[in-house]
Write a protein that holds these residues in place. Sequence first.
Motif, PDB file in Angstrom:
ATOM      1  N   ILE A  84      22.996 -14.760  -3.444  1.00 38.70           N
ATOM      2  CA  ILE A  84      23.409 -14.669  -1.941  1.00 38.70           C
ATOM      3  C   ILE A  84      23.431 -16.004  -1.298  1.00 38.70           C
ATOM      4  CG2 ILE A  84      22.114 -14.350   0.180  1.00 38.70           C
ATOM      5  CD1 ILE A  84      20.837 -11.603  -1.419  1.00 38.70           C
ATOM      6  N   LEU A  85      22.986 -17.102  -1.588  1.00 41.03           N
ATOM      7  CA  LEU A  85      22.507 -18.416  -1.590  1.00 41.03           C
ATOM      8  C   LEU A  85      24.615 -19.038  -1.449  1.00 41.03           C
ATOM      9  CD1 LEU A  85      19.781 -20.262  -2.810  1.00 41.03           C
ATOM     10  CD2 LEU A  85      20.769 -19.259  -0.323  1.00 41.03           C
ATOM     11  N   GLU A  86      25.222 -18.883  -2.756  1.00 42.48           N
ATOM     12  CA  GLU A  86      26.425 -18.867  -3.055  1.00 42.48           C
ATOM     13  C   GLU A  86      27.533 -18.326  -1.550  1.00 42.48           C
ATOM     14  OE1 GLU A  86      29.448 -19.071  -6.453  1.00 42.48           O
ATOM     15  OE2 GLU A  86      28.062 -17.967  -6.917  1.00 42.48           O
ATOM     16  N   GLN A  91      30.370 -19.129   3.433  1.00 41.92           N
ATOM     17  CA  GLN A  91      30.900 -18.537   4.455  1.00 41.92           C
ATOM     18  C   GLN A  91      31.059 -19.549   5.960  1.00 41.92           C
ATOM     19  OE1 GLN A  91      28.642 -14.955   5.623  1.00 41.92           O
ATOM     20  NE2 GLN A  91      29.660 -13.855   3.948  1.00 41.92           N
ATOM     21  N   TRP A  92      29.921 -20.513   5.211  1.00 39.94           N
ATOM     22  CA  TRP A  92      29.209 -21.721   6.198  1.00 39.94           C
ATOM     23  C   TRP A  92      30.604 -22.437   6.699  1.00 39.94           C
ATOM     24  CZ3 TRP A  92      29.087 -26.761   6.009  1.00 39.94           C
ATOM     25  CH2 TRP A  92      28.727 -27.243   7.054  1.00 39.94           C
ATOM     26  N   LEU A  93      30.718 -23.097   4.471  1.00 39.97           N
ATOM     27  CA  LEU A  93      32.207 -23.960   4.318  1.00 39.97           C
ATOM     28  C   LEU A  93      33.541 -23.027   5.177  1.00 39.97           C
ATOM     29  CD1 LEU A  93      31.720 -25.062   1.271  1.00 39.97           C
ATOM     30  CD2 LEU A  93      31.231 -26.593   2.928  1.00 39.97           C
ATOM     31  N   GLU A  94      33.611 -22.166   5.540  1.00 48.51           N
ATOM     32  CA  GLU A  94      34.840 -21.287   6.055  1.00 48.51           C
ATOM     33  C   GLU A  94      34.812 -21.903   7.197  1.00 48.51           C
ATOM     34  OE1 GLU A  94      37.338 -20.183   4.777  1.00 48.51           O
ATOM     35  OE2 GLU A  94      37.529 -21.103   2.677  1.00 48.51           O
ATOM     36  N   ARG A  95      33.506 -21.358   7.862  1.00 46.02           N
ATOM     37  CA  ARG A  95      33.290 -21.508   9.217  1.00 46.02           C
ATOM     38  C   ARG A  95      33.379 -22.975   9.890  1.00 46.02           C
ATOM     39  NH1 ARG A  95      29.043 -18.338   9.039  1.00 46.02           N
ATOM     40  NH2 ARG A  95      27.504 -20.307   9.238  1.00 46.02           N
ATOM     41  N   TRP A  96      32.998 -24.215   9.232  1.00 47.93           N
ATOM     42  CA  TRP A  96      32.968 -25.215   9.658  1.00 47.93           C
ATOM     43  C   TRP A  96      34.428 -26.018   8.807  1.00 47.93           C
ATOM     44  CZ3 TRP A  96      34.433 -29.406   5.690  1.00 47.93           C
ATOM     45  CH2 TRP A  96      33.777 -31.023   6.293  1.00 47.93           C
ATOM     46  N   LYS A  97      35.286 -25.251   8.374  1.00 46.53           N
ATOM     47  CA  LYS A  97      36.545 -26.434   7.557  1.00 46.53           C
ATOM     48  C   LYS A  97      37.397 -25.852   9.272  1.00 46.53           C
ATOM     49  CE  LYS A  97      36.603 -25.651   2.693  1.00 46.53           C
ATOM     50  NZ  LYS A  97      37.423 -25.400   1.415  1.00 46.53           N
ATOM     51  N   ALA A  98      37.441 -24.178   9.471  1.00 41.44           N
ATOM     52  CA  ALA A  98      38.198 -24.055  10.928  1.00 41.44           C
ATOM     53  C   ALA A  98      38.174 -24.716  11.957  1.00 41.44           C
ATOM     54  CB  ALA A  98      37.739 -22.144  10.773  1.00 41.44           C
TER      55      ALA A  98
END
Length: 103
Positions: A84-86, A91-98
């Motif tokens: 779950i943490l992974e 998901q957080w990294l995808e939002r941050w990259k966007a």
Amino acid sequence: MPARPIALVRGYNAWDAFDGRSGNQGGLGLMENDQERPHRKGRKPGRKALEGIDLRKFLATLEAETIKGLKHAAIQEGKSASEILEEAAAQWLERWKAKAGKT
């Protein structure tokens, strides 16, 4: 005063109790019983790395209530807390990259 050596029974080595060998044809039997016990029940073994995926351990500090909620959610989902943490981190990294790409 220097420590005096401990007298041992003939044919018995002090290490026999630790490595399972019994120098006196019977020894203490400490390791013999350990080998007969079934594997410990409880926690599941860690995830095995899939072919081509490099899994590594990562230590993070979280609030106690967050950890408790995460563990309960993991049980309900039939997943490990690590999985779950992974997912959450990916998901957080995808939002941050966007977001970083927009600026």
